[in-house]
Design an enzyme around this catalytic site. Structure first.
Site, PDB file in Angstrom:
ATOM      1  N   ASP A   8      24.743  44.048  49.021  1.00  0.00           N
ATOM      2  CA  ASP A   8      25.017  43.558  47.674  1.00  0.00           C
ATOM      3  C   ASP A   8      25.180  44.762  46.755  1.00  0.00           C
ATOM      4  OD1 ASP A   8      25.364  41.605  45.640  1.00  0.00           O
ATOM      5  OD2 ASP A   8      23.295  41.871  44.993  1.00  0.00           O
ATOM      6  N   HIS A 151      19.413  39.820  38.341  1.00  0.00           N
ATOM      7  CA  HIS A 151      20.132  40.172  39.562  1.00  0.00           C
ATOM      8  C   HIS A 151      19.677  41.560  40.001  1.00  0.00           C
ATOM      9  CE1 HIS A 151      23.469  37.068  39.775  1.00  0.00           C
ATOM     10  NE2 HIS A 151      22.794  36.757  38.687  1.00  0.00           N
ATOM     11  N   ASP A 156      18.301  40.437  46.126  1.00  0.00           N
ATOM     12  CA  ASP A 156      19.358  39.493  46.473  1.00  0.00           C
ATOM     13  C   ASP A 156      19.713  39.589  47.956  1.00  0.00           C
ATOM     14  OD1 ASP A 156      19.374  38.676  43.881  1.00  0.00           O
ATOM     15  OD2 ASP A 156      21.356  39.453  43.386  1.00  0.00           O
TER      16      ASP A 156
END
Length: 226
Positions: A8, A151, A156
């Site tokens: 990510d 985030h 994540d």
């Protein structure tokens, strides 16, 4: 054994063609869809400002990244970690687009889209018409989201590792997938418990063999026998 990389990124915005840059990369090694505990994680100075709307998403300001390496300084380490293996991400085209823009800027080879595995595409095919964001999938699979206040690429990745395993057929209940940084964390121990178990052959008793033979005598032209 199949090695894949789940990853990510966090960025300064939505479009690398307009000058937006990568500020965080996290990548986890999976062997046969299970995390091994090996990971790559780095914060990167973007060499530009970070808009306030982006900070609201991931929580990073430019001050947080002062003294962090530039992308070209970590590019070789990142490429060495991912190797030639398939790369899994949620909305992977976004992450591939940013990484390839950074790799091209750094004079490194870009990532082939043939390596891309997009969990968003998989989820949309499996659950058409339903919300398929990472948050929605975590709720659907009863995966704990309490730590996800912003985030964060590494968190994540850890959540997506559990989601990906569910999308591929479901996790074994009681198997811990949460990881600590570096090799040897709980995920590595859990993976070892799964893969290093001593086989326990099932040997039928003489009575069971006799019962099986009697059963086959009743079957017309049986295609199997012991």
């Amino acid at each position: 054994m199949k090695r894949t990389i789940l990853f990510d990124t966090e960025t300064t915005g939505l479009d690398p063609k307009k000058g937006d840059r990568v500020i965080e990369i996290a990548a986890l090694e999976l062997i046969d869809d299970l995390p091994t505990g090996q990971n790559f994680h780095v914060l990167i100075h973007p060499e530009r400002d970070i808009p306030e709307e982006a900070t609201k998403v991931h929580g990073f300001t430019l001050a947080d990244l002062e003294g962090k390496p530039r992308f070209h300084e970590i590019a070789d380490a990142f490429l060495a970690f991912i190797g030639p293996d398939e790369m899994i991400a949620h909305n992977a085209r976004f992450d591939f687009g940013f990484l390839n823009a950074e790799l091209e800027r750094a004079g490194r080879p870009v990532l082939s889209l043939d390596r891309m595995v997009d969990t968003l595409d998989i989820a949309r095919e499996r659950y058409p018409g339903l919300p398929n964001s990472l948050d929605a999938l975590c709720r659907r699979f009863d995966i704990d989201l309490s730590a996800r206040t912003t985030h964060n690429a590494l968190l994540d990745c850890r959540l997506l590792a559990e989601v990906y395993l569910e999308l591929m057929g479901g996790r074994q209940r009681g198997l811990g997938l949460m990881m600590e940084d570096g090799a040897g964390g709980p995920a590595a121990h859990s993976y070892a418990r799964v893969t290093n178990r001593t086989p326990r052959p099932i040997v039928p008793t003489p009575e069971e063999l006799a019962a099986h033979s009697r059963f086959l005598e009743k079957v017309k032209e049986p295609i199997w026998s012991l």
